[in-house]
Design an enzyme around this catalytic site. Structure first.
Site, PDB file in Angstrom:
ATOM      1  N   ASP A   1      46.374  40.687  35.234  1.00 20.95           N
ATOM      2  CA  ASP A   1      47.328  41.191  34.247  1.00 20.95           C
ATOM      3  C   ASP A   1      48.419  42.023  34.917  1.00 20.95           C
ATOM      4  O   ASP A   1      48.191  42.622  35.971  1.00 20.95           O
ATOM      5  CB  ASP A   1      46.544  42.023  33.218  1.00 20.95           C
ATOM      6  CG  ASP A   1      47.319  42.253  31.949  1.00 20.95           C
ATOM      7  OD1 ASP A   1      48.365  41.596  31.737  1.00 20.95           O
ATOM      8  OD2 ASP A   1      46.894  43.110  31.152  1.00 20.95           O
TER       9      ASP A   1
ATOM     10  N   HIS B   1      55.353  36.163  37.443  1.00 23.50           N
ATOM     11  CA  HIS B   1      54.332  35.103  37.471  1.00 23.50           C
ATOM     12  C   HIS B   1      54.328  34.387  38.819  1.00 23.50           C
ATOM     13  O   HIS B   1      53.283  34.056  39.374  1.00 23.50           O
ATOM     14  CB  HIS B   1      54.579  34.094  36.343  1.00 23.50           C
ATOM     15  CG  HIS B   1      54.478  34.716  34.984  1.00 23.50           C
ATOM     16  ND1 HIS B   1      53.458  35.566  34.631  1.00 23.50           N
ATOM     17  CD2 HIS B   1      55.269  34.614  33.882  1.00 23.50           C
ATOM     18  CE1 HIS B   1      53.630  35.963  33.370  1.00 23.50           C
ATOM     19  NE2 HIS B   1      54.723  35.404  32.903  1.00 23.50           N
TER      20      HIS B   1
ATOM     21  N   LEU C   1      33.652  28.304  48.903  1.00 21.85           N
ATOM     22  CA  LEU C   1      34.013  29.038  47.678  1.00 21.85           C
ATOM     23  C   LEU C   1      34.324  28.087  46.518  1.00 21.85           C
ATOM     24  O   LEU C   1      35.068  27.117  46.686  1.00 21.85           O
ATOM     25  CB  LEU C   1      35.250  29.909  47.952  1.00 21.85           C
ATOM     26  CG  LEU C   1      35.815  30.666  46.736  1.00 21.85           C
ATOM     27  CD1 LEU C   1      34.947  31.871  46.391  1.00 21.85           C
ATOM     28  CD2 LEU C   1      37.252  31.106  46.978  1.00 21.85           C
TER      29      LEU C   1
HETATM   30  C1  V07 Z   1      49.249  31.130  37.206  1.00 16.25           C
HETATM   31  C2  V07 Z   1      49.914  33.128  38.561  1.00 16.25           C
HETATM   32  C3  V07 Z   1      48.844  34.179  38.643  1.00 16.25           C
HETATM   33  C4  V07 Z   1      49.059  35.300  37.676  1.00 16.25           C
HETATM   34  C5  V07 Z   1      48.716  34.978  36.261  1.00 16.25           C
HETATM   35  C6  V07 Z   1      49.577  34.025  35.471  1.00 16.25           C
HETATM   36  C7  V07 Z   1      50.475  33.080  36.203  1.00 16.25           C
HETATM   37  C8  V07 Z   1      47.762  29.846  40.134  1.00 16.25           C
HETATM   38  C9  V07 Z   1      47.467  28.832  39.246  1.00 16.25           C
HETATM   39  C10 V07 Z   1      46.688  27.619  39.494  1.00 16.25           C
HETATM   40  C11 V07 Z   1      45.970  26.996  38.481  1.00 16.25           C
HETATM   41  C12 V07 Z   1      45.219  25.856  38.720  1.00 16.25           C
HETATM   42  C13 V07 Z   1      45.173  25.336  39.989  1.00 16.25           C
HETATM   43  C14 V07 Z   1      45.876  25.926  41.017  1.00 16.25           C
HETATM   44  C15 V07 Z   1      46.633  27.062  40.763  1.00 16.25           C
HETATM   45  C16 V07 Z   1      48.034  29.256  38.027  1.00 16.25           C
HETATM   46  C17 V07 Z   1      48.646  29.247  35.832  1.00 16.25           C
HETATM   47  C18 V07 Z   1      49.252  30.476  35.973  1.00 16.25           C
HETATM   48  C19 V07 Z   1      48.650  28.559  34.517  1.00 16.25           C
HETATM   49  F1  V07 Z   1      44.434  24.235  40.250  1.00 16.25           F
HETATM   50  N1  V07 Z   1      48.448  30.799  39.533  1.00 16.25           N
HETATM   51  N2  V07 Z   1      48.626  30.463  38.243  1.00 16.25           N
HETATM   52  N3  V07 Z   1      48.027  28.641  36.839  1.00 16.25           N
HETATM   53  N4  V07 Z   1      49.861  32.363  37.342  1.00 16.25           N
END
Ligand code: V07
Length: 254
Positions: A34, A51, A145
């Protein structure tokens, strides 16, 4: 290739391995990431910049988890409630998985990381699903992991869905009422087969669960920090692990 992921190599022991008992690290850590929007606002940047920065911090956190020998890392990336945000922000966020994997998948594969998700996968846009499905397929045999992303995830929905699945199995006489106990119920959740989190971390000073893993967090240790997710680091992660190790886990006993 490996030069691109210098921190992934486990040549030198990290600071954590020096001053903390590696036999005692939590097996499963869950994180509510968050504070990305607030971080951006404080810097006079658009929310999406937060983000994007948060995405790179995910990579550093995965590297740290590999170094700490954590077995499962569950990251709350997108909740069922997050669809209420402005459409351009949602679209930007939904491109992050592909973006992330384009940059980091080779390093994850090299380090034996397995990628999986919990949540309503089918409710995601096609381009998001395709990128993640590719990564799941590429890493399915890895036994390092488990990197578990909660995407389009809501815990009440998950529990209600489990009840519906159980009732439909009951209709088909695949299960009877007296077979339903906590253990069989757990098998109907998205988290089937993975242990409950030992430690939950939430950044940015909010102290609530926000519909995250309500069933699974029954005995979990909680650790909160005012640090915003884009400022999270291996050092702060280590502090959470050290604090965790100081706590006595009682599971309701004495
Ligand atoms: C998202 C970055 C981290 C902060 C919180 C919200 C935004 C990495 C992924 C991801 C998801 C699946 C995957 C590989 C990477 C991600 C979303 C949002 C929706 F296989 N960061 N991140 N997915 N944020």
């Amino acid at each position: 290739m490996s030069m691109k992921f210098p921190f992934f190599k486990r040549k030198k022991p990290t600071q954590l391995q020096n001053d903390c008992d590696l036999l005692n690290v939590p097996e499963h850590v869950a994180i509510i990431m968050d504070g990305n929007g607030r971080w951006a606002k404080q810097k006079g940047l658009p929310r999406v910049a937060g983000h994007k920065e948060g995405m790179d911090v995910v990579s550093n956190t995965v590297k740290a988890a590999v170094n700490f020998d954590i077995k499962i890392l569950t990251l709350f990336a997108f909740s069922t409630e997050n669809w209420k945000r402005p459409k351009p922000e949602v679209e930007f966020i939904m491109r992050l998985p592909k973006d992330f994997l384009h940059t980091y998948l080779p390093g994850l594969i090299e380090n034996n990381v397995r990628i999986d998700t919990i949540g309503d996968f089918n409710g995601l846009p096609d381009y998001t699903k395709e990128a993640i499905q590719y990564a799941k397929d590429q890493t399915k045999d890895n036994d390092g992991l488990l990197l578990n992303f909660a995407l389009n995830y809501g815990s009440r929905y998950e529990i209600m869905r489990a009840i519906k699945l159980i009732m439909s199995d009951a209709d088909l006489s695949k299960i009877s009422v007296d077979e339903i106990d906590e253990s069989t119920f757990s098998e109907y959740l998205y988290t089937n087969g993975i242990s409950d989190p030992d430690l939950l971390i939430r950044t940015s000073g909010e102290m609530r669960l926000s519909n995250f893993l309500l069933w699974q967090l029954a005995y979990t240790e909680f650790w909160f920090t005012d640090v915003l997710w884009p400022d999270f680091s291996e050092e702060i992660f280590k502090q959470a692990l050290l604090d965790y190790q100081q706590r006595k886990r009682r599971y309701g006993g004495i």
